[in-house]
Structures are given as C-alpha cells and as structure tokens.
Enzyme design. Structure first.
Site, PDB file in Angstrom:
ATOM      1  N   ILE A  33       0.821  -1.213   0.000  1.00 53.05           N
ATOM      2  CA  ILE A  33       0.000   0.000   0.000  1.00 53.05           C
ATOM      3  C   ILE A  33       0.858   1.268   0.000  1.00 53.05           C
ATOM      4  CG2 ILE A  33      -0.216   0.361   2.506  1.00 53.05           C
ATOM      5  CD1 ILE A  33      -3.249   0.589   2.086  1.00 53.05           C
ATOM      6  N   ASN A  89      11.650  -8.470   7.176  1.00 53.51           N
ATOM      7  CA  ASN A  89      12.013  -7.666   8.336  1.00 53.51           C
ATOM      8  C   ASN A  89      11.713  -8.425   9.622  1.00 53.51           C
ATOM      9  OD1 ASN A  89      12.924  -5.303   7.004  1.00 53.51           O
ATOM     10  ND2 ASN A  89      10.817  -4.713   6.585  1.00 53.51           N
ATOM     11  N   GLU A  97       6.643  -3.490  10.601  1.00 54.47           N
ATOM     12  CA  GLU A  97       5.370  -2.891  11.011  1.00 54.47           C
ATOM     13  C   GLU A  97       4.325  -3.944  11.330  1.00 54.47           C
ATOM     14  OE1 GLU A  97       4.002  -0.308   7.862  1.00 54.47           O
ATOM     15  OE2 GLU A  97       5.954   0.647   7.701  1.00 54.47           O
ATOM     16  N   HIS A 102       6.174 -12.142   6.304  1.00 50.59           N
ATOM     17  CA  HIS A 102       5.947 -11.883   4.882  1.00 50.59           C
ATOM     18  C   HIS A 102       7.277 -11.547   4.236  1.00 50.59           C
ATOM     19  CE1 HIS A 102       5.600  -8.149   7.177  1.00 50.59           C
ATOM     20  NE2 HIS A 102       6.124  -7.540   6.124  1.00 50.59           N
TER      21      HIS A 102
HETATM   22  P1  AMP Z   1       7.026  -4.731   7.445  1.00 52.07           P
HETATM   23  O1  AMP Z   1       7.545  -3.371   7.791  1.00 52.07           O
HETATM   24  O2  AMP Z   1       8.089  -5.653   6.916  1.00 52.07           O
HETATM   25  O3  AMP Z   1       6.208  -5.339   8.565  1.00 52.07           O
HETATM   26  O4  AMP Z   1       6.079  -4.497   6.191  1.00 52.07           O
HETATM   27  C1  AMP Z   1       4.715  -4.240   6.291  1.00 52.07           C
HETATM   28  C2  AMP Z   1       4.294  -3.642   4.970  1.00 52.07           C
HETATM   29  O5  AMP Z   1       2.888  -3.774   4.847  1.00 52.07           O
HETATM   30  C3  AMP Z   1       4.617  -2.151   4.822  1.00 52.07           C
HETATM   31  O6  AMP Z   1       5.485  -1.970   3.710  1.00 52.07           O
HETATM   32  C4  AMP Z   1       3.243  -1.500   4.601  1.00 52.07           C
HETATM   33  O7  AMP Z   1       3.288  -0.467   3.645  1.00 52.07           O
HETATM   34  C5  AMP Z   1       2.411  -2.686   4.112  1.00 52.07           C
HETATM   35  N1  AMP Z   1       0.979  -2.617   4.352  1.00 52.07           N
HETATM   36  C6  AMP Z   1       0.338  -2.262   5.499  1.00 52.07           C
HETATM   37  N2  AMP Z   1      -0.999  -2.365   5.344  1.00 52.07           N
HETATM   38  C7  AMP Z   1      -1.201  -2.804   4.071  1.00 52.07           C
HETATM   39  C8  AMP Z   1      -2.383  -3.089   3.293  1.00 52.07           C
HETATM   40  N3  AMP Z   1      -3.623  -2.955   3.806  1.00 52.07           N
HETATM   41  N4  AMP Z   1      -2.212  -3.517   2.015  1.00 52.07           N
HETATM   42  C9  AMP Z   1      -0.973  -3.629   1.481  1.00 52.07           C
HETATM   43  N5  AMP Z   1       0.160  -3.374   2.169  1.00 52.07           N
HETATM   44  C10 AMP Z   1       0.051  -2.956   3.436  1.00 52.07           C
END
Ligand code: AMP
Ligand code: ZN
Length: 115
Positions: A33, A89, A97, A102
C-alpha cells in the site's frame, strides 16, 4: 490461528479488501500500500506465523513456501531480467510494522546498497 488484530490475517480472510495478484491457497501476494520501489509486492502466508526469530516449524514451512512462490511472482511481474530484492524484516531495528511473516519483493529501479 488467525490473529483478529492482524492486518494481514484480515486481508487473508477478505475482511480488508486487497487485490491478490497471486494466490495458491497457502500464500498470496498483494501490492504494498506504501510502495518503496516501482514494483513492491508482499508475499504473505495465510497462516499467522509471527516472529522470524522463533523459527518454529510453522514459520519455517510458511517462509519456505513464500520463497518458493517468489520467483514465479517476480516472473509474472516482469522483473526477473532486471532483478529484484527479497526482504524479510524482523523486529524494531528492521522497521517491521506487521508481526505476520511476509516477504517483500522490491524491483523496478536500482535499489542501491543494503542498509
Ligand atoms: P514490514 O515493515 O516488513 O512489517 O512491512 C509491512 C508492509 O505492509 C509495509 O510496507 C506497509 O506499507 C504494508 N501494508 C500495510 N498495510 C497494508 C495493506 N492494507 N495492504 C498492502 N500493504 C500494506
Ligand atoms: Zn496475521
């Protein structure tokens, strides 16, 4: 077991709409996103597996399946020739986050050195 507070479990279960650009029943892929590169896709296991640091059997199986799926997803995205980066991560210093394992597929520009 799905975590009711987990955003990726909600996407997995269709509670939050997202276009799955890949889905094999075990893992799926969506576009990030908040993309950090022209192509930024997340490969997410349906199962809520959490900390990479624990490396339990469920996590290892889910991570292996993400790794297995990623090259085909990258090929479908047309980035195999130019190349791409896979990122997982783990923990605060990585900027993680979402505590649901993933893989990020990042591509479409020179990504520069790691850091
Ligand atoms: P991480 O920081 O490795 O946990 O990555 C989480 C990722 O999820 C971040 O790059 C966010 O931009 C992404 N993200 C959060 N919510 C959504 C969503 N609803 N759809 C797609 N990506 C998302
Ligand atoms: Zn989850």
């Amino acid at each position: 077991m799905a975590d009711p507070n987990c955003i990726f479990c909600k996407i997995a279960q269709g509670e939050i709409p997202a276009e799955k650009i890949y889905d094999d029943g075990t893992v799926f892929a969506v576009r990030d996103i908040n993309p950090k590169a022209p192509t930024h896709v997340l490969v997410i296991p349906y199962e809520h597996v959490e900390a990479l640091a624990d490396a339990d059997a469920a996590l290892v199986a889910a991570a292996a399946h993400c790794l297995e799926a990623a090259p085909g997803i990258a090929r479908a995205l047309g980035v195999t020739g130019a190349g791409y980066r896979l990122v997982a991560n783990q923990g605060p210093d990585s900027g993680q986050e979402v505590p649901h394992f993933h893989l990020h597929i990042l591509a479409g520009r020179r990504l520069g050195p790691m850091g």
